[in-house]
Design a protein around this motif. Structure first.
Motif, PDB file in Angstrom:
ATOM      1  N   PRO A 182      62.558 -92.483  21.645  1.00 51.16           N
ATOM      2  CA  PRO A 182      63.594 -91.700  20.948  1.00 51.16           C
ATOM      3  C   PRO A 182      63.913 -90.360  21.608  1.00 51.16           C
ATOM      4  CG  PRO A 182      61.960 -92.539  19.395  1.00 51.16           C
ATOM      5  CD  PRO A 182      61.428 -92.813  20.767  1.00 51.16           C
ATOM      6  N   LEU A 183      62.992 -89.838  22.410  1.00 53.08           N
ATOM      7  CA  LEU A 183      63.214 -88.530  23.036  1.00 53.08           C
ATOM      8  C   LEU A 183      64.435 -88.512  23.934  1.00 53.08           C
ATOM      9  CD1 LEU A 183      59.563 -87.494  24.002  1.00 53.08           C
ATOM     10  CD2 LEU A 183      60.925 -86.667  22.071  1.00 53.08           C
ATOM     11  N   ILE A 184      64.779 -89.643  24.523  1.00 52.37           N
ATOM     12  CA  ILE A 184      65.914 -89.636  25.454  1.00 52.37           C
ATOM     13  C   ILE A 184      67.232 -89.428  24.717  1.00 52.37           C
ATOM     14  CG2 ILE A 184      64.669 -91.129  27.064  1.00 52.37           C
ATOM     15  CD1 ILE A 184      66.661 -93.375  26.324  1.00 52.37           C
ATOM     16  N   THR A 212      51.390 -89.497  31.878  1.00 51.66           N
ATOM     17  CA  THR A 212      51.791 -90.601  32.771  1.00 51.66           C
ATOM     18  C   THR A 212      53.185 -91.134  32.442  1.00 51.66           C
ATOM     19  OG1 THR A 212      50.782 -92.323  31.395  1.00 51.66           O
ATOM     20  CG2 THR A 212      49.372 -91.253  33.042  1.00 51.66           C
ATOM     21  N   ASN A 213      53.796 -90.586  31.405  1.00 52.90           N
ATOM     22  CA  ASN A 213      55.097 -91.085  30.968  1.00 52.90           C
ATOM     23  C   ASN A 213      56.207 -90.441  31.805  1.00 52.90           C
ATOM     24  OD1 ASN A 213      56.880 -92.572  29.493  1.00 52.90           O
ATOM     25  ND2 ASN A 213      56.474 -91.592  27.529  1.00 52.90           N
ATOM     26  N   SER A 216      63.740 -83.860  27.944  1.00 49.33           N
ATOM     27  CA  SER A 216      63.199 -85.139  27.441  1.00 49.33           C
ATOM     28  C   SER A 216      61.964 -85.542  28.228  1.00 49.33           C
ATOM     29  CB  SER A 216      64.271 -86.234  27.541  1.00 49.33           C
ATOM     30  OG  SER A 216      65.387 -85.935  26.746  1.00 49.33           O
ATOM     31  N   GLN A 217      62.035 -85.403  29.537  1.00 50.13           N
ATOM     32  CA  GLN A 217      60.902 -85.721  30.395  1.00 50.13           C
ATOM     33  C   GLN A 217      59.704 -84.824  30.074  1.00 50.13           C
ATOM     34  OE1 GLN A 217      59.816 -87.802  32.661  1.00 50.13           O
ATOM     35  NE2 GLN A 217      58.043 -86.573  33.261  1.00 50.13           N
ATOM     36  N   LYS A 218      59.946 -83.548  29.905  1.00 47.93           N
ATOM     37  CA  LYS A 218      58.874 -82.579  29.664  1.00 47.93           C
ATOM     38  C   LYS A 218      58.159 -82.857  28.341  1.00 47.93           C
ATOM     39  CE  LYS A 218      58.036 -77.567  29.413  1.00 47.93           C
ATOM     40  NZ  LYS A 218      57.541 -77.481  28.040  1.00 47.93           N
ATOM     41  N   VAL A 219      58.933 -83.087  27.273  1.00 47.84           N
ATOM     42  CA  VAL A 219      58.326 -83.337  25.958  1.00 47.84           C
ATOM     43  C   VAL A 219      57.567 -84.664  25.964  1.00 47.84           C
ATOM     44  CG1 VAL A 219      58.808 -83.690  23.496  1.00 47.84           C
ATOM     45  CG2 VAL A 219      60.065 -81.950  24.777  1.00 47.84           C
TER      46      VAL A 219
END
Length: 375
Positions: A317-319, A344-345, A334-337
């Motif tokens: 959902p973050l994206i 590893t995400n 989005s990447q940072k959170v």
């Protein structure tokens, strides 16, 4: 002797100290705060440095933006919507639409994040703004400065609200890493933030070449008022993906882009004279912009949660928060959170799909308002 005294008196009356009011000094202080945020804190320096210096100049020498002043001619290019359209060309030349092509469902997330624009539109009515003013203000929710300036100019807000709208839009663009994470974390569980998404499929060169042509054909035929923004965005992208006009790609994404940013930034900053900026309407615009941006972020995340459910956990959902059009900053957030929940995400490329879809979505929203008001 009297003529000698008159000379000094005239000189004294020509200084800024003799003509400025306390409001001008307040605006000079605000300009210094923006310069501090840009230079020391690194908040979107390419935008905030010229904007803050334009604000700094106009509140010491107001005639610089008056008819015949240097920045007046820069500002006309904003009102005529030339500079925002050229910014879109530069963005298109720098942007890889591959993530969106590889995952067309990203269009839905980009569309969901535009909810903040329409929510702010109706809230602006409740706060006493008329239809055109409400439309110009609401576009701040897309976190897209050039589109905000484009729409404000087209709707005739040049001499009234364009300055506060542009400053609010660019301020929220620079504050994306500050505003979005709390909303994203509030609306998602740790389990959802840890969802790993599949690697996107490779996108062929033919697909990348056809994409700007098809998008322009479909969007402009349905909503012709989007042609200046969507057309320039896709032309810049066609430069990039065709591979046969490298000189045009480099010019559009580098030299031209930076020249336009200087002209647009300083002229936008210069539109914030004390008389135009220090009003109750400015506070309303800042509040509405924040509400619109927060609603847009929340709508994108909530739609991302829905897609997560529908796909049985294949969409993080973050994206959805990247559906606002602050490219590529919103995707990086989005990447940072996501990485905070699971180091590893890697969500960046998946988030770029909604992010570039948001650019198109905000331009379509602006075109919709122009169509509604027959501009």
């Amino acid at each position: 002797m009297s003529s000698f005294a008159d000379v000094f008196k005239n000189l004294a009356l020509q200084t800024g100290f003799a003509t400025l009011t306390w409001k001008h000094y307040v605006m000079i202080l605000i300009a210094c705060v923006f310069m501090y945020l840009a230079i020391v804190k690194g908040f979107e320096p390419l935008l905030l440095v010229p904007i803050s210096f334009g604000m700094f100049l106009v509140n010491m020498f107001p005639d610089i933006i008056a008819d015949g002043g240097l920045l007046h001619y820069f500002y006309l290019l904003d009102e005529w919507s030339i500079l925002p359209s050229l910014i879109f060309m530069g963005v298109g030349a720098m942007t890889d639409f591959g993530p969106l092509i590889a995952n067309p469902k990203s269009f839905l997330l980009g569309a969901a994040a535009q909810f903040g624009i329409y929510a702010a539109y109706f809230l602006a009515f409740l706060m006493g703004f008329n239809g055109k003013e409400a439309a110009a203000i609401s576009i701040i929710g897309g976190a897209d400065g050039p589109t905000s300036i484009f729409l404000a100019g087209k709707l005739g807000m040049g001499g009234t609200l364009m300055g506060p709208i542009a400053v609010a839009a660019y301020s929220y663009m620079s504050l994306v890493p500050v505003i979005q994470p709390p909303i994203m974390k509030l609306l998602t569980t740790e389990k959802e933030r840890k969802v790993k998404m599949a690697q996107l499929r490779p996108v062929s060169k033919m697909e990348k070449i056809l994409f700007p042509i098809i998008v322009t054909l479909v969007v402009v035929l349905i909503l012709p008022t989007t042609a200046p923004l969507v057309g320039m965005l896709m032309l810049g992208n066609l430069f990039r993906e065709s591979g046969v006009v490298k000189q045009l790609t480099e010019t559009a994404s580098n030299a031209m882009m930076y020249i336009v940013v200087i002209l647009l930034g300083t002229s936008v900053g210069a539109s914030t004279s004390a008389e135009a900026f220090l009003k109750m309407s400015t506070l309303k615009i800042v509040a509405l912009g924040l509400i619109a941006f927060a609603f847009g972020t929340a709508a994108g995340v909530l739609f991302g949660k829905l897609m997560c459910k529908v796909t049985h956990g294949k969409v993080n959902p973050l994206i959805g928060s990247a559906g606002v059009s602050a490219v590529p900053m919103a995707a990086r957030v989005s990447q940072k959170v996501g990485a905070e929940a699971d180091p590893t995400n890697f969500l960046l490329m998946n988030a770029m799909g909604p992010n570039v879809a948001g650019v198109i979505g905000t331009a379509v929203a602006a075109g919709t308002f122009l169509a509604i008001f027959g501009v």
